[in-house]
Each structure stands twice: as structure tokens, then as C-alpha cells.
Design an enzyme around this catalytic site. Structure first.
Site, PDB file in Angstrom:
ATOM      1  N   ASP A  33      21.392 -20.822 140.687  1.00 13.01           N
ATOM      2  CA  ASP A  33      20.463 -19.716 140.940  1.00 13.01           C
ATOM      3  C   ASP A  33      19.945 -19.761 142.379  1.00 13.01           C
ATOM      4  O   ASP A  33      19.915 -20.817 143.007  1.00 13.01           O
ATOM      5  CB  ASP A  33      19.294 -19.817 139.941  1.00 13.01           C
ATOM      6  N   HIS A  50      25.936 -14.585 147.522  1.00 14.70           N
ATOM      7  CA  HIS A  50      26.920 -14.956 146.493  1.00 14.70           C
ATOM      8  C   HIS A  50      28.172 -15.555 147.136  1.00 14.70           C
ATOM      9  O   HIS A  50      28.749 -16.513 146.621  1.00 14.70           O
ATOM     10  CB  HIS A  50      27.301 -13.738 145.644  1.00 14.70           C
ATOM     11  N   LEU A 144      39.291 -33.315 136.114  1.00 14.37           N
ATOM     12  CA  LEU A 144      38.044 -32.602 135.820  1.00 14.37           C
ATOM     13  C   LEU A 144      38.330 -31.267 135.126  1.00 14.37           C
ATOM     14  O   LEU A 144      39.243 -30.543 135.528  1.00 14.37           O
ATOM     15  CB  LEU A 144      37.308 -32.327 137.138  1.00 14.37           C
TER      16      LEU A 144
HETATM   17  C1  IPE Z   1      21.001 -17.081 135.525  1.00 14.94           C
HETATM   18  O1  IPE Z   1      20.317 -16.665 136.637  1.00 14.94           O
HETATM   19  C2  IPE Z   1      22.418 -16.551 135.557  1.00 14.94           C
HETATM   20  C3  IPE Z   1      23.307 -17.168 136.538  1.00 14.94           C
HETATM   21  C4  IPE Z   1      22.988 -18.136 137.348  1.00 14.94           C
HETATM   22  C5  IPE Z   1      24.661 -16.664 136.550  1.00 14.94           C
HETATM   23  P1  IPE Z   1      19.452 -15.305 136.665  1.00 14.94           P
HETATM   24  O2  IPE Z   1      19.016 -15.137 138.073  1.00 14.94           O
HETATM   25  O3  IPE Z   1      20.223 -14.206 136.061  1.00 14.94           O
HETATM   26  O4  IPE Z   1      18.245 -15.663 135.712  1.00 14.94           O
HETATM   27  P2  IPE Z   1      16.796 -15.002 135.592  1.00 14.94           P
HETATM   28  O5  IPE Z   1      16.992 -13.519 135.568  1.00 14.94           O
HETATM   29  O6  IPE Z   1      15.993 -15.440 136.787  1.00 14.94           O
HETATM   30  O7  IPE Z   1      16.248 -15.569 134.328  1.00 14.94           O
HETATM   31  C1  IPE Z   2      22.444 -16.615 141.076  1.00 15.87           C
HETATM   32  O1  IPE Z   2      21.706 -16.137 142.145  1.00 15.87           O
HETATM   33  C2  IPE Z   2      23.801 -15.963 140.978  1.00 15.87           C
HETATM   34  C3  IPE Z   2      23.947 -15.030 139.849  1.00 15.87           C
HETATM   35  C4  IPE Z   2      23.047 -14.761 138.951  1.00 15.87           C
HETATM   36  C5  IPE Z   2      25.203 -14.333 139.741  1.00 15.87           C
HETATM   37  P1  IPE Z   2      20.767 -14.862 142.000  1.00 15.87           P
HETATM   38  O2  IPE Z   2      21.543 -13.671 142.393  1.00 15.87           O
HETATM   39  O3  IPE Z   2      20.159 -14.802 140.651  1.00 15.87           O
HETATM   40  O4  IPE Z   2      19.668 -15.198 143.083  1.00 15.87           O
HETATM   41  P2  IPE Z   2      18.109 -14.918 143.007  1.00 15.87           P
HETATM   42  O5  IPE Z   2      17.607 -15.526 141.724  1.00 15.87           O
HETATM   43  O6  IPE Z   2      17.953 -13.424 143.035  1.00 15.87           O
HETATM   44  O7  IPE Z   2      17.546 -15.594 144.207  1.00 15.87           O
HETATM   45 MG    MG Z   3      18.446 -15.533 139.870  1.00 19.57          MG
END
Ligand code: IPE
Ligand code: IPE
Ligand code: MG
Length: 255
Positions: A33, A50, A144
Site C-alpha cells: 500500500d 504504481h 519460490l
Molecule cells: C489494499 O489497499 C489493496 C492492495 C494493496 C492491492 P487499498 O489501498 O485498496 O486499501 P484501503 O482502501 O486503504 O483499505
Molecule cells: C496500493 O497503493 C496499490 C493498489 C491498491 C493497487 P494505493 O494506490 O492504494 O496507494 P494509496 O493508499 O492511495 O497511497
Molecule cells: Mg491504498
């Protein structure tokens, strides 16, 4: 899309001297995240975050392998992430296709087995094809296991397992009072993968966000404030060192 500086991808990670090779978690799961926050703090579009996250993932796959981790499951796209703007969803799908196409030969060289967890049938055809090709080319590998959770939701996974068990009951192959943990576990997306020993979440949120709800019943949880694009092998090894300090009781008394 502007191009961020690449990480040093060619360097093999150095394992910390105090990491105990006898106590490496067998299965590490990661909620990757913070890509969006990282992008914003660097003045970039979310998709740049990303893209940088993909580079981090590559480093972490090799760092996990080097440490002797056997299974690495990472949350790539949740069943709730469809709620994001269409451009971001499309960009993520394209990134996953491009990344697997770019990395498959190196994964094969390193004996890494590719798996996918999630409701794959709802994914774009090119993504399904590239992963089904990667899975079949690496199916017999003993290195792995890299398991990417895409269109994954923990509740959906349990629902899918319950449907499969219900079908066995309907056909008369199973009685309702015979159903136990093992029947549910056997119908999850990756029944051959043991439950995660360690769950890492980057970017500081203290929640599961519908990740591996069944499998994390006794996982050790490690949350770091570091956003995923900044999570390098050194940070990954800090998580392993922290894990090695934990006392796992599984509900029992440990002296
Ligand atoms: C969880 O992160 C999903 C992934 C890392 C793919 P999110 O960014 O979607 O989670 P929330 O919305 O903060 O709970
Ligand atoms: C995690 O990073 C990647 C995915 C959920 C695909 P985020 O896109 O959720 O990044 P934040 O949480 O907005 O910083
Ligand atoms: Mg996120």
C-alpha cells in the site's frame, strides 16, 4: 507518464548477519500500500506510483527468494479496487500485463513458480492469458512461489469455497456435519500454499482491507509507515528480523 528513477535492480540483496536462517517465515504475505501517497508526495500521477511499486516488487521477490522464503503472496488488486477511476484501473491492468511479459524469462531462470489468487475470470483477457502462460511455464518449479492476488477479496474467496463445499453436499458426497476447517481450506484459491507466517502492510494503515481473511488467522502482523515504492530489501529484512523476535502461541501456553 514521467519516468521515475529506476531502483538498482541488478544488485543482489545482502542478508543481514543477524537473520537466523533456521527461522525464516515459510510464507510471507504483503499488502503493498501507499503507491498513491508516494506519487503525490513526489508530484507525480498515481500511475507513476504504481509503476514504481512494480520496481519495488521485483526487488522484494528476489530478496524473499534470497532469504529462503518459500511462498510470497502480494496484494496486487482487490475486489474493491474496481471502485477507483477507470484510468487508474486500466493503467493497473496494463501494468500487470507489461510487468509479467517483461519479467517472465528472469522468473524462469530463477526457478520461480507463478500463481494467481482471485476471481480471475473477471479480468481482461490479455491479463488472464499472460498469467495463465506464466503459470503453465513455471508450474513444475521448486523455487519460490510468487502468488499475485488480483481481483482478490477475502470474503469472495470464502464465498467461493463455501459454494464448492455446498456442491459436494448437494451431490451427496459430503454430509453437513462432516464439514470442518479442512473442507473450507481445501477449496480456497491456493490450497497447496500454507497459511502466511508473516503479513506485512506498508504505508501505515492498521487494517486487512479484505486480504486473506481465512489464512491470516495466526499470521504475525508487521506494519511499517514506509510507502510501498520506498520499501526496499533492507526494510523487508527488518520485517523478517522483527518476525524472528515473536513468540507464536497458536492459543497454547508457551514457556
Ligand atoms: C489494499 O489497499 C489493496 C492492495 C494493496 C492491492 P487499498 O489501498 O485498496 O486499501 P484501503 O482502501 O486503504 O483499505
Ligand atoms: C496500493 O497503493 C496499490 C493498489 C491498491 C493497487 P494505493 O494506490 O492504494 O496507494 P494509496 O493508499 O492511495 O497511497
Ligand atoms: Mg491504498
Amino acid at each position: 507518464m514521467s519516468n521515475p528513477e529506476p531502483n538498482s535492480e541488478s544488485n543482489e540483496p545482502t542478508l543481514p548477519a543477524d537473520l537466523d536462517p533456521e527461522r525464516i517465515p515459510v510464507h510471507v504475505a504483503i499488502i503493498m500500500d501507499g503507491n498513491g501517497r508516494w506519487a503525490r508526495s513526489h508530484g507525480h500521477d498515481r500511475l507513476v506510483g504504481h509503476n514504481q511499486g512494480y520496481r519495488t516488487l521485483k526487488e522484494i521477490v528476489f530478496a524473499a527468494d534470497a532469504a529462503g522464503v518459500k511462498y510470497l503472496t502480494v496484494y496486487g488488486f482487490s475486489s474493491e479496487n474496481w471502485r477507483r477511476p477507470q484510468a487508474e484501473v486500466g493503467g493497473l491492468m496494463e501494468l500487470m500485463v507489461r510487468a509479467m511479459q517483461a519479467e517472465i524469462e528472469e522468473l524462469i531462470e530463477r526457478n520461480i513458480r507463478v500463481r494467481v489468487s482471485g476471481r480471475v475470470s473477471a479480468l481482461p483477457a490479455d491479463l488472464r492469458d499472460v498469467f495463465s502462460d506464466a503459470m503453465s511455464r513455471t508450474a513444475e518449479f521448486a523455487g519460490l512461489t510468487f502468488n499475485l492476488a488480483i481481483n482478490y477479496g477475502g470474503r469472495a474467496e470464502v464465498v467461493d469455497a463455501v459454494r464448492a463445499v455446498a456442491a459436494l453436499v448437494k451431490s451427496g458426497d459430503l454430509q453437513p456435519d462432516e464439514i470442518d476447517d479442512h473442507h473450507i481450506a481445501a477449496h480456497l484459491y491456493s490450497p497447496e500454499i500454507p497459511d502466511p507466517d508473516l503479513l506485512i502492510r506498508t504505508a501505515g494503515e492498521m487494517r486487512l482491507s479484505n486480504f486473506l481473511l481465512w489464512e491470516t488467522a495466526y499470521s504475525e502482523i508487521y506494519v511499517t509507515q514506509v510507502c510501498w515504492p520506498d520499501f526496499h530489501p533492507e526494510q523487508f529484512y527488518l520485517a523478517l528480523l522483527d518476525y524472528q523476535k515473536r513468540v507464536r502461541r497458536f492459543g497454547a501456553v508457551v514457556e
